[in-house]
Write a protein that holds these residues in place. Structure first.
Motif, mmCIF file in Angstrom:
data_model
loop_
_atom_site.group_PDB
_atom_site.id
_atom_site.type_symbol
_atom_site.label_atom_id
_atom_site.label_comp_id
_atom_site.label_asym_id
_atom_site.label_seq_id
_atom_site.Cartn_x
_atom_site.Cartn_y
_atom_site.Cartn_z
ATOM 1 N N LEU B 68 87.088 -21.575 -20.553
ATOM 2 C CA LEU B 68 88.521 -21.730 -20.827
ATOM 3 C C LEU B 68 88.696 -22.869 -21.828
ATOM 4 O O LEU B 68 88.441 -24.029 -21.511
ATOM 5 N N LYS B 69 89.139 -22.512 -23.031
ATOM 6 C CA LYS B 69 89.123 -23.471 -24.129
ATOM 7 C C LYS B 69 90.002 -24.687 -23.860
ATOM 8 O O LYS B 69 89.660 -25.822 -24.186
ATOM 9 N N PHE B 70 91.191 -24.452 -23.231
ATOM 10 C CA PHE B 70 92.114 -25.582 -23.067
ATOM 11 C C PHE B 70 91.620 -26.591 -22.034
ATOM 12 O O PHE B 70 92.149 -27.684 -21.931
ATOM 13 N N LEU B 71 90.588 -26.195 -21.250
ATOM 14 C CA LEU B 71 90.048 -27.128 -20.248
ATOM 15 C C LEU B 71 88.769 -27.797 -20.720
ATOM 16 O O LEU B 71 88.355 -28.816 -20.173
ATOM 17 N N ALA B 72 88.144 -27.223 -21.759
ATOM 18 C CA ALA B 72 86.824 -27.696 -22.153
ATOM 19 C C ALA B 72 86.860 -29.165 -22.539
ATOM 20 O O ALA B 72 87.708 -29.605 -23.324
ATOM 21 N N GLY B 73 85.952 -29.930 -21.921
ATOM 22 C CA GLY B 73 85.857 -31.345 -22.251
ATOM 23 C C GLY B 73 86.971 -32.197 -21.683
ATOM 24 O O GLY B 73 87.013 -33.398 -21.912
ATOM 25 N N LYS B 74 87.877 -31.582 -20.894
ATOM 26 C CA LYS B 74 89.000 -32.362 -20.338
ATOM 27 C C LYS B 74 88.636 -32.903 -18.954
ATOM 28 O O LYS B 74 87.786 -32.365 -18.260
ATOM 29 N N LYS B 75 89.362 -33.952 -18.578
ATOM 30 C CA LYS B 75 89.181 -34.547 -17.249
ATOM 31 C C LYS B 75 90.443 -34.242 -16.441
ATOM 32 O O LYS B 75 91.543 -34.530 -16.894
ATOM 33 N N VAL B 76 90.284 -33.629 -15.284
ATOM 34 C CA VAL B 76 91.448 -33.349 -14.438
ATOM 35 C C VAL B 76 91.427 -34.321 -13.274
ATOM 36 O O VAL B 76 90.517 -34.300 -12.450
ATOM 37 N N ARG B 77 92.416 -35.197 -13.253
ATOM 38 C CA ARG B 77 92.470 -36.213 -12.198
ATOM 39 C C ARG B 77 93.301 -35.723 -11.027
ATOM 40 O O ARG B 77 94.321 -35.069 -11.219
ATOM 41 N N THR B 78 92.863 -36.045 -9.809
ATOM 42 C CA THR B 78 93.683 -35.722 -8.631
ATOM 43 C C THR B 78 94.015 -36.983 -7.840
ATOM 44 O O THR B 78 94.444 -36.916 -6.701
ATOM 45 N N PHE B 79 93.815 -38.130 -8.451
ATOM 46 C CA PHE B 79 94.169 -39.407 -7.811
ATOM 47 C C PHE B 79 93.512 -39.584 -6.456
ATOM 48 O O PHE B 79 94.091 -40.139 -5.535
ATOM 49 N N GLY B 80 92.318 -39.042 -6.297
ATOM 50 C CA GLY B 80 91.590 -39.227 -5.040
ATOM 51 C C GLY B 80 92.152 -38.444 -3.883
ATOM 52 O O GLY B 80 91.878 -38.750 -2.727
ATOM 53 N N LEU B 81 92.942 -37.399 -4.193
ATOM 54 C CA LEU B 81 93.577 -36.653 -3.101
ATOM 55 C C LEU B 81 92.557 -35.963 -2.202
ATOM 56 O O LEU B 81 92.862 -35.628 -1.065
ATOM 57 N N LEU B 82 91.364 -35.720 -2.718
ATOM 58 C CA LEU B 82 90.371 -35.045 -1.886
ATOM 59 C C LEU B 82 89.579 -36.021 -1.028
ATOM 60 O O LEU B 82 88.734 -35.618 -0.247
ATOM 61 N N GLN B 83 89.863 -37.316 -1.178
ATOM 62 C CA GLN B 83 89.141 -38.327 -0.409
ATOM 63 C C GLN B 83 89.206 -38.071 1.100
ATOM 64 O O GLN B 83 88.182 -38.173 1.782
ATOM 65 N N PRO B 84 90.393 -37.758 1.671
ATOM 66 C CA PRO B 84 90.434 -37.512 3.129
ATOM 67 C C PRO B 84 89.503 -36.387 3.542
ATOM 68 O O PRO B 84 88.913 -36.447 4.620
ATOM 69 N N ILE B 85 89.363 -35.363 2.684
ATOM 70 C CA ILE B 85 88.459 -34.265 3.045
ATOM 71 C C ILE B 85 87.025 -34.782 3.065
ATOM 72 O O ILE B 85 86.252 -34.481 3.980
ATOM 73 N N ALA B 86 86.689 -35.579 2.054
ATOM 74 C CA ALA B 86 85.346 -36.167 2.043
ATOM 75 C C ALA B 86 85.137 -37.044 3.276
ATOM 76 O O ALA B 86 84.082 -36.998 3.918
ATOM 77 N N ASP B 87 86.170 -37.820 3.610
ATOM 78 C CA ASP B 87 86.084 -38.657 4.820
ATOM 79 C C ASP B 87 85.843 -37.796 6.047
ATOM 80 O O ASP B 87 85.022 -38.125 6.909
#
Lengths: 167, 461
Positions: B68-87
């Motif tokens: 997907l060209k518009f995503l290539a090389g981009k960084k998608v931030r989620t502000f650590g929202l997945l941290q609780p799942i990792a916890d």
């Protein structure tokens, strides 16, 4: 059997089991106290099933929530000092049998002379509601209510006095 | 309203199913929101403490040859929202250590005894309006969905269940057979018993003012005109003088009941390792953790319902405004509908605000000492709540006898008398200034220090 009977048997049976457990767990005071909590809680549930909401919730709040927490507190403080509970090895069979027979006779006399007719009548509108009980407490039973609170006050003052004298 | 009709039909044909829906609608949001609350706590706390906090988990960097060209090389931030799942995964996969010399039954029972009250707390809590839909006299669908049980004893139920919360902590402390755990458990029981009193009396003030123990009634009472005078503003209890006192007492007791900082003595880590849950690892610890957050969330909800107008967004009586100013009726009516239909959202927002307040407290205040805890509970909050109770009672009696003016007169008089009484008691029991000898700096052999040294010392102190 109706659903009501099943629910009653379940809750009542568990409550009875809990009451038995209080004595059966004599070696472990904390478990004994826990069984008593279970019994008190289920007694509250039984009140709920009878439609006496206020009585039920006060049963849970005062007995299960406050008094038993204090009990546990004391048991735990004692457990801090000594891990072993005193053991009662000697068994007093004659006394136990007499007591059991007396209790059974009392319960049997209630069951035999039990008159279910008042229970088949529909209850009044405010039955078991806080408003109805409050109205009684402040009118018909105002004096006993106040006497009971004075008794409690005396108890508090007395315990403070005793604690002061020892300090 | 199709949903409304369907629910009504369900209520008549199958009330058990409707009750089950009510329970699911209460418990599911809490289960879903707990990880979010943990994320909120970690992020908010780190922001308040000028740290970064967990902001990486869930950030994805796409490779430069990504299809997907518009995503290539981009960084998608989620502000650590997945941290609780990792916890959660971490807690789940951790070794589950069970000490050997424990009371097995009680040890395994305790986490569940801690979780049960936390979830049962909300059974009488209305998360949306149980009254009529705006501009009609038809009860809306929300009245069928909330609260789970609209019993007469609503607020007493909350008190009773929250007092059962002590068992989980006390038994965990006892069963672990660890002296630090036991100390934590003992502290928990003493703390909970002490703060329940202030909590109960402050809620009694509200029950007295409402004339009902039902929580939906309490919220509806707050939709009346402010102080019985300002017709366009809702009478949220926190705006009334007695309600403000009650709210402050209740809020402090709330923090103590949930064992949150600055009242987290039962798990004070620098004295007791981790207090009552020292010996609990892996999922058993997670259950305690979850119970704490669920209780925090639901008790914030109780606070919102009892003092902050429950599911109303702002303290404005839109319907009354629409009736008074027909020219603006369209706007005010729309606001009234918005206020009604999005009620659950406003309520969730208030709960989250309450949790944020808890976190703020944790970031701000140092932990209390044990004697400070006890004297705050017994010598400050309880007398304050009882005095407030007397004032409310007088206010109500005089309002019913002489109207609002009489009520406020009685309120002012009673407050004045109580304040004077307090000042007198304080003056009578005040200890004199400490008779400490004037500071004197001497050298080791007893001679006075030279002036230069003394000056330096004074600057330092």
């Amino acid at each position: 059997m109706t659903a009501n009977q099943v629910a009653f048997l379940l809750v009542g049976g568990l409550a009875a089991l809990g009451a038995t457990g209080v004595v059966a767990c004599g070696e472990k005071p904390v478990r004994s106290a826990l069984c008593l909590v279970l019994n008190f809680f289920l007694l509250g549930v039984l009140y709920f099933m009878l439609g006496a909401e206020l009585l039920g919730i006060i049963q849970v709040m005062v007995y299960a929530g406050a008094i038993m927490v204090l009990f546990l507190f004391v048991v735990m403080v004692l457990a801090l000092q000594s891990q072993e509970a005193p053991r009662h090895k000697e068994r007093r069979w004659p006394l136990a049998i007499v007591g059991a027979i007396a209790l059974a006779a009392t319960v049997a006399s209630v069951i035999v002379t039990f008159d279910p007719s008042p229970f088949s009548q529909p209850v009044g509108d405010g039955y078991g509601k806080p408003q109805a009980i409050g109205a009684y407490l402040f009118t018909e039973y105002a004096l006993p209510f106040e006497v009971a609170s004075v008794l409690l006050l005396v108890g508090i003052v007395g315990s403070v006095l005793l604690a002061r004298r020892n300090a | 309203m199709d949903v409304g009709h369907w629910l009504e039909g369900l209520g008549q044909s199958n009330p058990v199913a409707l009750a089950a829906i009510r329970v699911v609608l209460l418990v599911l949001p809490i289960l879903v929101l707990v990880p979010g609350l943990i994320w909120l706590e970690r992020r908010l706390l780190s922001w308040m403490q000028d740290r970064i906090g967990p902001n990486r988990t869930g950030t994805v960097t796409f490779p430069s040859n990504f299809p997907l060209k518009f995503l290539a090389g981009k960084k998608v931030r989620t502000f650590g929202l997945l941290q609780p799942i990792a916890d959660g995964v971490k807690l789940f996969l951790k070794e589950d250590v069970t000490p050997s010399a424990i009371d097995k039954l009680v040890y395994f029972l305790a986490p569940f005894l801690a979780l049960f009250p936390a979830f049962a707390l909300g059974a009488t809590l209305p998360w949306a309006s149980t009254g009529f839909m705006p501009f009609t006299s038809i009860p809306g669908p929300y009245s069928l969905l909330t609260p789970v049980a609209n019993v007469e004893i609503g607020i007493l139920y909350v008190l009773a269940i929250s007092s059962l919360g002590a068992y989980g902590l006390v038994l965990a402390g006892y069963a672990s057979n660890n002296k630090y755990s036991l100390m934590g458990g003992i502290r928990a029981s003493a703390q909970l018993i002490s703060y329940e009193l202030g909590m109960g009396v402050s809620l009694a003030c509200v029950a007295l003012a409402t004339g009902s123990l039902k929580m939906p009634d309490m919220v509806m009472q707050q939709e009346a005109a402010l102080w019985g005078v300002a017709e366009h503003i809702q009478n949220w209890f926190v705006f009334t003088p007695w309600g403000l006192v009650s709210a402050i007492v209740f809020l402090i007791c709330l923090v103590a009941e949930t064992n949150r900082a600055p009242f987290d003595l039962p798990e004070a880590e620098n004295e007791l390792i981790a207090g009552y849950h020292t010996e609990y690892s892996s999922m058993k610890f997670a259950v305690f953790f979850m119970g704490e957050y669920a209780a925090m969330f639901l008790l914030s909800g109780v606070f919102a319902a009892v003092f902050l107008g429950g599911y109303n967004l702002v303290p404005v009586r839109w319907e009354h405004l629409a009736d008074t100013y027909p020219a603006m009726a369209g706007f005010y009516g729309a606001m009234a509908k918005l206020n009604y239909w999005l009620g659950p959202l406003w309520f969730l927002g208030k709960c989250a605000g309450g949790v944020a307040f808890f976190i703020w407290l944790r970031a701000t205040l140092p932990r209390l000492r044990y004697d400070q805890l006890m004297s705050l509970g017994w010598k400050t909050l309880l007398p304050l709540a009882v005095a407030n109770f007397i004032v409310v009672a007088l206010y109500i009696v005089f309002t019913s006898l002489y109207g609002p003016a009489g009520g406020w007169g009685a309120w002012g008089g009673a407050t004045l008398v109580l304040v004077l009484l307090y000042l007198n008691i304080a003056a009578a029991t005040r200890k004199g200034p400490l008779a400490s000898p004037p500071r004197r700096i001497a050298l080791v052999d007893g001679t006075e220090a030279p002036a230069s040294l003394r000056e330096r010392e004074q600057v330092k102190t």
